[in-house]
Scaffold this active site. Structure first.
Site, PDB file in Angstrom:
ATOM      1  N   ASP A 121      -0.094   0.176  -5.323  1.00  0.00           N
ATOM      2  CA  ASP A 121      -1.224   0.860  -4.712  1.00  0.00           C
ATOM      3  C   ASP A 121      -2.391   0.821  -5.683  1.00  0.00           C
ATOM      4  OD1 ASP A 121      -1.424   2.774  -2.103  1.00  0.00           O
ATOM      5  OD2 ASP A 121      -2.856   3.410  -3.636  1.00  0.00           O
ATOM      6  N   GLY A 177       4.616   6.774  -1.631  1.00  0.00           N
ATOM      7  CA  GLY A 177       5.926   6.141  -1.680  1.00  0.00           C
ATOM      8  C   GLY A 177       6.931   6.545  -0.628  1.00  0.00           C
ATOM      9  N   CYS A 234       0.875  -1.192   0.000  1.00  0.00           N
ATOM     10  CA  CYS A 234       0.000   0.000   0.000  1.00  0.00           C
ATOM     11  C   CYS A 234       0.902   1.229   0.000  1.00  0.00           C
ATOM     12  CB  CYS A 234      -0.913   0.007   1.215  1.00  0.00           C
ATOM     13  SG  CYS A 234      -1.916  -1.476   1.393  1.00  0.00           S
ATOM     14  N   CYS A 264      -1.530   4.133  10.731  1.00  0.00           N
ATOM     15  CA  CYS A 264      -1.347   5.371  11.487  1.00  0.00           C
ATOM     16  C   CYS A 264      -2.607   5.594  12.332  1.00  0.00           C
ATOM     17  CB  CYS A 264      -1.059   6.560  10.580  1.00  0.00           C
ATOM     18  SG  CYS A 264      -2.228   6.770   9.220  1.00  0.00           S
TER      19      CYS A 264
END
Length: 434
Positions: free
Chosen positions: A272, A252, A248, A369
């Protein structure tokens, strides 16, 4: 600009962030601000800073502001009153002056009724405190049970930290410079910075700066990347000669970090489903000097056929973004239970897909995250329970093996937070195949 014009600009921006015009897509707050100021070149830097600070401060503390507006001043939770609260409490403008600014003049907020003006002047009286942690730390109340399950007695301190601003972190590109050389280049440009406390590759700016305008940035000496994301990249343990899949990859950032860790020896496949995001990697690769990264857009009928071939597979999965609430406070008010369910389903699917590409004795690193257990530890546990033979590797052990040093975190998983680590919130787990 007059105070009234600044207030009105903040109100317009908050309205655009909360409710995009018909036919237009919802954009992140920073993108909305950038577009707004690009179309109004006459707004000077000082005014842009004041307006932007007010917008982000309002978004960070929206739940607290709404409670105080209702319970202290008896005002409705509209963006006009939210902005007035912010300019009074954080902008240091007397409430009598704020009320006077709302006169309906050109570039000024709409007029207040006499009762509204009286209530606005109540904003600067002794403030009460919302009764819940979600109200005090300003995050969605419906997420409180899960966040409390994550942090327990530390919930208040952890979440208050998410209501603060975040610094700018850079990752030094070791293909082109050392950290000392990067710091020297920043100092030469008049930018104060120092080493990040946890990442051996990080630099933290002491203030704001137009990093993209620096010669050192254009030459590829560093990339903007939060310290937490740097640590996740290091946890992968990518070594020269390895074959690595960044499933994913997005823009980058981690692929660039992995290429540097591998010394440009080996291969990285960055994939992706968003071809436009992935296309933004090309100029970054050219700037960085990374030569071992290839990209592949994934979509219907277009997948990877590299089953069981990778030494390392990184899944930085799409998620709620709760770990980035310091930087993107608008995202916490946009998140819904249905969206979170979709993220969880996607995360489980990506873990299953990633597992198919790990070779024997390889490793899978799952990262989000997010600070929500349902996107982190719970997803890993669900994967392990339904995939026989797969086993977890303690994250602190994986760090020692990768870098030969004690990890800047403890435990089976890497869970970083702004309160404990002064980073964005981030979760990562390391898994090994049968």
């Amino acid at each position: 600009m007059t105070p009234g014009a600044r207030i009105q600009a903040a109100v317009e921006l908050l309205d655009r962030i909360e409710t995009p015009p018909a036919g237009e897509e919802a954009l992140p707050a920073d993108a909305v601000l950038n577009a707004y100021f690009r179309g109004r070149r006459y707004i000077g830097a000082k005014d842009r800073r004041a307006i932007g600070d007010a917008v982000f401060q309002t978004l960070r503390q929206r739940a607290t502001i709404d409670w105080l507006l209702a319970n202290q001043a008896g005002l409705s939770a509209t963006n006009r009153f939210r902005a007035l609260w912010t300019f009074a409490v954080h902008g240091g403008i007397a409430t009598a002056e704020l009320a006077a600014c709302c006169d309906g003049g050109r570039y000024h907020p709409a007029p207040l009724t006499e009762d509204e003006a009286r209530r606005v002047r109540m904003i600067d009286v002794q403030q009460e405190v919302p009764p819940t942690v979600a109200g005090q730390a300003s995050f969605p109340e419906w997420l409180a049970p899960e966040i409390d399950a994550q942090f327990g007695s530390a919930t208040w301190a952890e979440m208050i930290a998410f209501a603060q601003g975040a610094p700018i972190d850079l990752r030094v590109n070791t293909l082109k410079a050392t950290r000392d050389e990067a710091l020297a280049a920043l100092a030469k440009a008049g930018i104060a910075a120092g080493p990040t406390p946890l990442s051996p590759l990080g630099v933290r700016l002491e203030g704001r700066a137009n990093v993209a305008g620096l010669a050192a940035y254009r030459e590829g000496l560093f990339e903007v990347q939060d310290e937490s994301s740097q640590l996740a990249s290091l946890l992968v343990g990518a070594k020269p000669g390895m074959r690595v899949l960044d499933l994913c990859a997005g823009g980058g950032g981690k692929s660039l970090a992995l290429a540097a860790a591998m010394g440009n020896r080996g291969s990285i496949l960055a994939c992706d489903t968003d071809a436009k995001r992935l296309a933004r990697l090309a100029p970054r690769l050219a700037r960085s000097g990374a030569r071992i990264v290839k990209t592949q857009a994934l979509g219907k009928g277009n997948g990877t056929d590299t089953l069981g071939q990778f030494d390392r597979v990184l899944v930085d999965a799409p998620c709620s973004g709760s770990g980035t609430w310091r930087r993107h406070p608008d995202s916490k008010w946009r998140l819904t239970p249905a969206m979170l369910d979709r993220y969880r389903a996607a995360q489980s699917a990506l873990l299953r897909e990633a597992a198919r590409h790990v070779r024997p004795n390889g490793r899978l690193v799952y990262a989000v995250c997010s600070i929500l257990p349902s996107e982190g530890a719970d997803r890993v546990a669900a994967f392990l329970s339904s995939n026989e033979g797969w086993r977890p590797i303690a994250a602190d052990r994986a760090w020692r093996e990768a870098l030969g040093a004690k990890a800047p975190f403890d435990g089976a998983h890497m869970l970083l937070t702004p309160h404990r680590h002064r980073t964005d919130g981030f979760f990562a787990a390391v898994l090994a195949p049968p």
